[in-house]
Write a protein that holds these residues in place. Structure first.
Motif, short mmCIF file in Angstrom:
data_model
loop_
_atom_site.label_atom_id
_atom_site.label_comp_id
_atom_site.label_asym_id
_atom_site.label_seq_id
_atom_site.Cartn_x
_atom_site.Cartn_y
_atom_site.Cartn_z
N ILE A 1 5.42 5.49 -17.21
CA ILE A 1 5.43 6.95 -17.16
C ILE A 1 4.97 7.51 -18.51
O ILE A 1 4.27 8.52 -18.56
N GLU A 2 5.33 6.83 -19.59
CA GLU A 2 4.95 7.33 -20.92
C GLU A 2 3.44 7.30 -21.11
O GLU A 2 2.87 8.19 -21.74
N VAL A 3 2.77 6.28 -20.55
CA VAL A 3 1.31 6.20 -20.63
C VAL A 3 0.68 7.33 -19.82
O VAL A 3 -0.28 7.97 -20.25
N GLU A 4 1.23 7.58 -18.63
CA GLU A 4 0.67 8.60 -17.73
C GLU A 4 1.03 10.02 -18.17
O GLU A 4 0.21 10.93 -18.06
N CYS A 5 2.26 10.20 -18.64
CA CYS A 5 2.75 11.55 -18.97
C CYS A 5 3.50 11.54 -20.30
O CYS A 5 4.73 11.71 -20.33
N PRO A 6 2.79 11.34 -21.42
CA PRO A 6 3.46 11.23 -22.72
C PRO A 6 4.25 12.46 -23.13
O PRO A 6 5.33 12.36 -23.73
N LYS A 7 3.73 13.65 -22.79
CA LYS A 7 4.43 14.89 -23.17
C LYS A 7 5.77 15.01 -22.45
O LYS A 7 6.76 15.49 -23.01
N LEU A 8 5.79 14.57 -21.20
CA LEU A 8 7.02 14.66 -20.41
C LEU A 8 8.09 13.72 -20.96
O LEU A 8 9.26 14.08 -21.04
N VAL A 9 7.68 12.52 -21.34
CA VAL A 9 8.63 11.57 -21.91
C VAL A 9 9.12 12.05 -23.28
O VAL A 9 10.31 11.94 -23.60
N SER A 10 8.23 12.64 -24.05
CA SER A 10 8.61 13.20 -25.35
C SER A 10 9.64 14.32 -25.16
O SER A 10 10.62 14.41 -25.92
N TRP A 11 9.41 15.16 -24.15
CA TRP A 11 10.36 16.23 -23.82
C TRP A 11 11.72 15.65 -23.43
O TRP A 11 12.78 16.13 -23.90
N ALA A 12 11.72 14.61 -22.60
CA ALA A 12 12.98 13.99 -22.15
C ALA A 12 13.75 13.42 -23.34
O ALA A 12 14.98 13.57 -23.42
N GLU B 1 0.82 -1.22 0.00
CA GLU B 1 0.00 0.00 0.00
C GLU B 1 0.86 1.26 0.00
O GLU B 1 0.52 2.25 -0.66
N GLU B 2 1.97 1.21 0.73
CA GLU B 2 2.86 2.38 0.80
C GLU B 2 3.40 2.71 -0.59
O GLU B 2 3.47 3.87 -0.98
N GLN B 3 3.76 1.68 -1.33
CA GLN B 3 4.27 1.88 -2.68
C GLN B 3 3.17 2.42 -3.62
O GLN B 3 3.43 3.30 -4.44
N GLU B 4 1.97 1.88 -3.48
CA GLU B 4 0.85 2.33 -4.31
C GLU B 4 0.57 3.81 -4.08
O GLU B 4 0.31 4.57 -5.02
N ASN B 5 0.61 4.23 -2.82
CA ASN B 5 0.40 5.64 -2.49
C ASN B 5 1.51 6.51 -3.06
O ASN B 5 1.27 7.61 -3.59
N ALA B 6 2.76 6.01 -2.96
CA ALA B 6 3.91 6.75 -3.48
C ALA B 6 3.82 6.88 -5.00
O ALA B 6 4.10 7.94 -5.57
N LYS B 7 3.41 5.79 -5.64
CA LYS B 7 3.28 5.77 -7.10
C LYS B 7 2.25 6.80 -7.57
O LYS B 7 2.49 7.55 -8.51
N LYS B 8 1.11 6.84 -6.89
CA LYS B 8 0.05 7.81 -7.24
C LYS B 8 0.56 9.24 -7.06
O LYS B 8 0.34 10.10 -7.91
N GLU B 9 1.24 9.48 -5.93
CA GLU B 9 1.77 10.82 -5.67
C GLU B 9 2.82 11.19 -6.71
O GLU B 9 2.87 12.34 -7.19
N PHE B 10 3.66 10.23 -7.07
CA PHE B 10 4.73 10.47 -8.04
C PHE B 10 4.14 10.85 -9.41
O PHE B 10 4.60 11.81 -10.04
N ILE B 11 3.13 10.11 -9.84
CA ILE B 11 2.48 10.40 -11.12
C ILE B 11 1.85 11.79 -11.08
O ILE B 11 1.94 12.56 -12.04
N ASP B 12 1.23 12.14 -9.96
CA ASP B 12 0.62 13.47 -9.82
C ASP B 12 1.68 14.57 -9.95
O ASP B 12 1.43 15.61 -10.58
N ILE B 13 2.84 14.34 -9.35
CA ILE B 13 3.94 15.31 -9.41
C ILE B 13 4.40 15.49 -10.86
O ILE B 13 4.58 16.63 -11.33
N LEU B 14 4.57 14.38 -11.57
CA LEU B 14 5.01 14.45 -12.96
C LEU B 14 3.96 15.15 -13.83
O LEU B 14 4.30 15.90 -14.75
N LYS B 15 2.69 14.95 -13.51
CA LYS B 15 1.62 15.60 -14.27
C LYS B 15 1.61 17.11 -14.03
O LYS B 15 1.30 17.90 -14.95
#
Length: 219
Positions: free
Chosen positions: A175-186, A119-133
């Protein structure tokens, strides 16, 4: 007298990669000294007695510590070569704000993604994706965060691209599925030699992450 520039660094460190990119982009010749996180050299302890951490830029015998401060120092000393910060005070402040956001969010939460489980990882993953977005929103439709060319915030953030595979593999997401523009930028940043030669391969970083997990007793 020619400048003597030395960088104390550790190859998988996104903080050290920032200095490598900036020095490369500005064409500054320097001596690279690889440090160990477990067996710190006398030079590192002498040059950064407060935090005892890399990166440390040593310019003509004087140490500069903390990666964003190093970036600003490089920018000020060699301002005539490929400026990273905009001249406009507001845009400059904005670049600093978002770089600080990266330091406070991406590294800290990203570490939780590969260091935790359940659960701790799932919460971290959600927060991480939100940060990248949030960062993707700041990028918008610009080619780079700096506008038409790579700037301060780009240099601050792009080192984490070398860690993307580790986050994804440990967290089981894309990450590419969640934030395609960010991966394209990278990927656009990676087309620049200053970036591609400064960032290690993602698989190599993942090997290091596996070592760290083992060291910390995480299966």
């Amino acid at each position: 007298m020619a400048d003597e520039v030395v960088l104390l660094d550790f190859w998988p460190s996104p903080f050290g990669m920032r200095a490598r990119i900036a020095l490369a982009e500005k064409g500054i010749k320097y001596e690279y000294k690889e440090e160990s996180i477990r067996d710190k050299s006398p030079l590192l302890l002498k040059m950064n007695p407060v935090h005892k951490m890399i990166p440390v830029l040593i310019h003509n015998g004087k140490p500069i510590c903390e990666s964003l401060i190093i970036l600003e120092y490089i920018e000020e000393v060699w301002k005539d070569k490929y400026p990273l910060l905009p001249s406009d005070p507001y845009n400059k402040a904005t670049a600093r704000f978002w770089s600080d956001y990266v330091d406070k969010k991406v590294y800290v939460v990203g570490k939780k993604v590969w260091m935790t489980k359940g659960e701790e990882q799932e919460n971290a993953k959600k927060e991480f994706i939100d940060i990248l977005k949030v960062l993707e929103g700041e990028l918008g439709d610009k080619p780079y965060f700096g506008g038409e060319k790579m700037g301060f915030l780009d240099v601050a953030l792009v080192p984490y691209y070398s860690w993307f595979y580790s986050y994804e593999t440990c967290g089981k997401f894309s990450i590419e599925v969640e934030c395609p523009k960010l991966v394209s930028w990278a990927k656009k940043c990676m087309q620049k030699e200053s970036v591609s030669k400064s960032l290690p391969e993602q698989e190599k970083v993942y090997g290091f992450v596996l070592e760290l997990k083992k060291w910390h007793g995480i299966d």
